[in-house]
Design an enzyme around this catalytic site. Structure first.
Site: not given
Lengths: 489, 95
Positions: A79, A154, A178
């Site tokens: 990420k 996210s 997330s």
């Protein structure tokens, strides 16, 4: 054999048996990324060439009998809010569009020490603020099961890339859901570890008392493997705990006989989609068949959790994001007449609308006159939430809920209504508020073929309990054998 | 609680953010929605409860204050928009 369909433990086995080289694996993933990235849009940075060079190095070292990590030569996606030395870390923000970290996050040091190869940096909602990956400055990632739907967020890039077979596993971060919510939307496994189990050093801070890094994987076994790699005390993170090394694969016993599961009725009420509810009810029946003891419970404070979460998370974010001022790194405005104007213009140009909204909200709840009514009150409710979970875990080993009240929604459906977007976190935020571990695993699909996620919550540092409960269910239901992304609109 | 336009601009200034005219109405509307929603915390019975600031029990973590030299100044400065002689450059703040 499609290499990109294999789990990491299968890849590891094939490398060991000399059926596959690292080069072949990385080449297969590079091809997959080339085929699918245009439609999925999961990556902010692709490191295909560099990864291939590293794979060749690993193969040579292996051929020479040099000492290598257990997962040497297996690629990973990361990420884009986890700092990677010499590689851009953008947080999917204009603010950090050109930021190259001068150091590695602790989790990346651990990943690199295993000779695991970083294949790229994955898209996310800007600064991890969002539940759809639509708040990325660069691109909107698509759900591999239906390209008109969001992948969640996210960590939407991480979940979509794993689901699409563009990376074998990935790292995400979870502040209010997330990791778990995008895993649920994309039909993969997402684990948010207990607060303090994984070092946050080098994770760009959103809400420091809630953030945790965790694995997004194809199956539960891989989740345990990646957890083995990233856990451990770190003196660079004062909230990191000393637990000693645990092998999380040892707990995967494929047996839940006598396991006590509490199902909080508040998570199955109004707002939960009918098909999601039905799928979860089937899962509950499955657990009963497998010998678990399942009982309905009440977690009354759940109704305060979402508001508590948004007050605390935004307050911490407004403070954490104060560092972005256009001086040492990050976007700097071109025209300004004094220092204050430089700060204001750089921040106003660099941050997207959702990030600004949360900074303003956070500044508001911390400001004189509102501190007691919002921030202090939310911190007290946080105590209440923790106490209620503590009480529940006196009687139960696992708490079972949906991961999200709905399956993945259409792109654009909630982007103009922030409150509605926040409501999609309603099942996941309590876990962060109480600092507990939670895992999302796929438990079925709806009538449109969209994945439905089940969340299993454990007591603090009881990752082994939820991993085994998830693994046992997975062995029975075999979601991956029956459901594949369709890559269609 | 009601957030006024003046309050929004005051808060934005505290947070070092400029708001465009078209952003102001939009933010006012959805921040009001969010605050109305957040007000639910005031229904919770929290009399006598301590605040929780972190997820784990609060204890101080001490370490020796030892200097570690970070020698790679080049990689630190590569992210600065303006620099001079290995230093970050900012507008003049003292007249």
């Amino acid at each position: 054999m499609d290499i990109t369909n294999l789990t990491v433990h299968e890849l590891q086995e094939k490398i060991k048996n000399k059926e596959l080289t690292s080069r072949e694996i990385v080449e297969a993933y590079n091809n997959k990324i080339e085929q699918k990235e245009t439609e999925i849009q999961a990556f902010v940075t692709i490191l295909g060439k560099e990864a291939l060079e590293k794979a060749k190095e690993v193969d040579t070292k292996r051929a020479n009998g040099e000492e290598l990590g257990e997962f040497a030569g297996i690629p990973i996606g990361v990420k884009d809010n986890i700092c990677t030395k010499g590689i851009k870390t953008t947080c999917s923000s204009k603010m950090l569009e050109n930021f190259v970290s001068p150091y590695d996050a602790t989790v990346m040091k651990k990943i690199n020490a295993e000779h695991i190869i970083t294949l790229g940096k994955l898209n996310m909602d800007e600064f991890a603020m969002g539940g759809s990956t639509e708040h990325s400055y660069f691109k909107t990632t698509k759900n591999p099961y239906n390209l008109n739907k969001v992948p969640g967020g996210s960590s939407g890039g991480s979940a979509a890339a794993v689901a699409a077979g563009m990376v074998p596993w990935a790292l995400g971060s979870d502040t209010g859901g997330s990791i778990r919510q995008p895993a649920s939307f994309c039909g993969v496994v997402g684990l948010k570890p207990t607060y303090g189990l994984v070092s946050r050093y080098g994770l760009v801070a959103f809400a420091s008392s809630l953030d945790q890094i965790g694995p997004i994987t194809k199956d539960v076994y891989d989740s345990a493997l990646l957890l083995n790699i990233i856990t451990g005390h770190d003196k660079k993170d004062t909230t990191s705990v000393e637990k000693g090394q645990i092998d999380y694969t040892k707990c995967l016993k494929n047996d839940v006989k006598g396991l006590k599961i509490g199902v909080p009725k508040e998570f199955f009420g109004e707002g939960i989609n009918k098909e999601v509810k039905e799928s979860l009810e089937k899962a509950i029946e499955k657990y009963k068949e497998l010998g678990a003891i399942v009982e309905e419970i009440s977690l009354d404070v759940a109704k305060y959790s979402l508001a508590t979460y948004y007050i605390i998370a935004c307050a911490e974010a407004s403070s954490n994001l104060g560092r972005f001022d256009g001086i040492r790194y990050g976007h700097r405005a071109k025209e300004f007449s004094n220092l204050k104007e430089l700060y204001k213009k750089s921040r106003s140009e660099g941050f997207g609308s959702e990030v600004k909204r949360r900074i303003i909200l956070g500044t508001y709840v911390l400001s004189s006159g509102y501190y007691d009514a919002y921030y202090k009150k939310a911190q007290q409710v946080r105590t209440l939430v923790m106490q209620e979970f503590e009480k529940a875990f006196e009687k139960y080993d696992v708490i079972l809920t949906p991961t999200s009240p709905t399956v993945a929604f259409d792109i654009g459906a909630k982007s103009n209504n922030p409150l509605e977007m926040y409501l999609s976190d309603i099942c996941t935020v309590s876990v962060n508020i109480a600092g507990l571990p939670g895992i999302s695993i796929p438990c079925g699909v709806d009538s449109q073929g969209m994945p439905i996620g089940m969340q299993l919550i454990g007591n603090k540092f009881c990752e082994e309990t939820i991993l085994n409960a998830a693994y046992t269910f997975e062995q029975e239901v075999k979601f991956r054998d029956n459901h594949k992304p369709k890559f269609k609109k | 609680m009601k957030m006024t336009r003046e309050e929004l601009l005051y808060i934005a200034n505290l947070a070092s953010l400029n708001l465009e005219e078209n952003e102001i109405d939009n933010y006012l509307e959805n921040l009001q929605d969010i605050l109305n929603f957040a007000d639910i915390v005031n229904n919770a019975k929290t009399d006598g409860l301590d605040v929780t600031v972190g997820a784990n029990e609060g204890k101080n973590v001490f370490r020796k204050d030892e200097v570690e030299i970070f020698e790679d100044t080049k990689s630190l400065l590569q992210n600065a928009e303006e620099k001079e002689q290995n230093m970050f450059k900012i507008p003049k703040v003292i007249n």
